[in-house]
Design a protein around this motif. Structure first.
Motif, PDB file in Angstrom:
ATOM      1  N   LEU A  18       0.868  -1.172   0.000  1.00 20.55           N
ATOM      2  CA  LEU A  18       0.000   0.000   0.000  1.00 20.55           C
ATOM      3  C   LEU A  18       0.905   1.222   0.000  1.00 20.55           C
ATOM      4  CD1 LEU A  18      -2.870   1.260   0.328  1.00 20.55           C
ATOM      5  CD2 LEU A  18      -2.440   1.222   2.778  1.00 20.55           C
ATOM      6  N   LEU A  60      -3.741   3.960   9.064  1.00 23.13           N
ATOM      7  CA  LEU A  60      -2.642   3.095   8.616  1.00 23.13           C
ATOM      8  C   LEU A  60      -2.033   2.337   9.793  1.00 23.13           C
ATOM      9  CD1 LEU A  60      -0.989   5.525   6.076  1.00 23.13           C
ATOM     10  CD2 LEU A  60      -2.360   3.505   5.548  1.00 23.13           C
ATOM     11  N   ARG A 100      -1.793  -1.593   9.943  1.00 23.37           N
ATOM     12  CA  ARG A 100      -0.512  -2.247  10.247  1.00 23.37           C
ATOM     13  C   ARG A 100      -0.688  -3.241  11.399  1.00 23.37           C
ATOM     14  NH1 ARG A 100       2.917  -2.806   7.380  1.00 23.37           N
ATOM     15  NH2 ARG A 100       1.803  -4.701   7.600  1.00 23.37           N
ATOM     16  N   ILE A 140       3.347  -1.374   3.969  1.00 21.22           N
ATOM     17  CA  ILE A 140       2.709  -0.062   3.896  1.00 21.22           C
ATOM     18  C   ILE A 140       3.797   1.004   3.881  1.00 21.22           C
ATOM     19  CG2 ILE A 140       1.153   1.570   5.028  1.00 21.22           C
ATOM     20  CD1 ILE A 140      -0.143  -0.865   6.445  1.00 21.22           C
TER      21      ILE A 140
END
Length: 174
Positions: free
Chosen positions: A70, A88, A92, A102
């Motif tokens: 991502l 995020l 995670r 990410i």
């Protein structure tokens, strides 16, 4: 036709369904309009990059082939980025780095200190890379936040612009 519509709306459940359908339709149209002009996510190769993180590590996108990535483009001055970025951390926590890598890529920043302050204020737990104009051009970034999902083969699989919940990002990354 209007009489049929009016009769349908007399039932509160029909009215609720019609309203919900209209809201979804408007949101889909808005999403289409927001994303027009950005890089298509239709199985084409993701533009590669080699960038340095705030902690000095170098990351090359193509080194992560074999797992999903991502890539989240943000600007430290962006209020929607500030609201969306903590999602995020939640993503995670829900997915391992082996499943999903990410990266946050800082763009349109005044200084590295502004990026560091943004990251510290939000206590972000994902690698934050210092981007350059090249990534803005390569990914045709039109606004912030913008993010792309890169599949295991290094191809673009999904894209979005604007606020996204952790659930929204989770759905786009499987």
């Amino acid at each position: 036709m209007y009489k049929q519509y009016k009769k349908l709306r007399e039932n509160k459940y029909n009215a609720l369904l019609i309203d919900a359908f209209m809201i979804v339709l408007v949101l889909m149209a808005f999403s289409w309009w927001q994303n027009k002009g950005s890089l298509e996510a239709a199985g084409q190769p993701a533009p590669d990059f080699t960038l340095t993180s705030l902690n000095g590590e170098t990351h090359r996108l193509s080194d992560y082939r074999g797992r999903q990535v991502l890539v989240y483009f943000f600007a430290p001055w962006c209020h929607i980025c500030r609201a969306s970025a903590p999602n995020l951390n939640d993503l995670r926590a829900a997915r391992s780095e082996e499943e999903l890598m990410i990266f946050m890529i800082a763009q349109s920043y005044e200084s590295i200190a502004a990026v560091e302050d943004f990251v510290a204020d939000l206590n972000l737990k994902v690698p934050v890379l210092i981007g350059h104009r090249q990534q803005m051009d390569d990914y045709q970034i039109k606004g912030f936040p913008s993010y792309y999902v890169v599949n295991e083969d290094g191809e673009l699989a999904a894209r979005s612009i604007g606020y996204s919940t952790e659930l929204g990002m989770r759905l786009r990354t499987r």
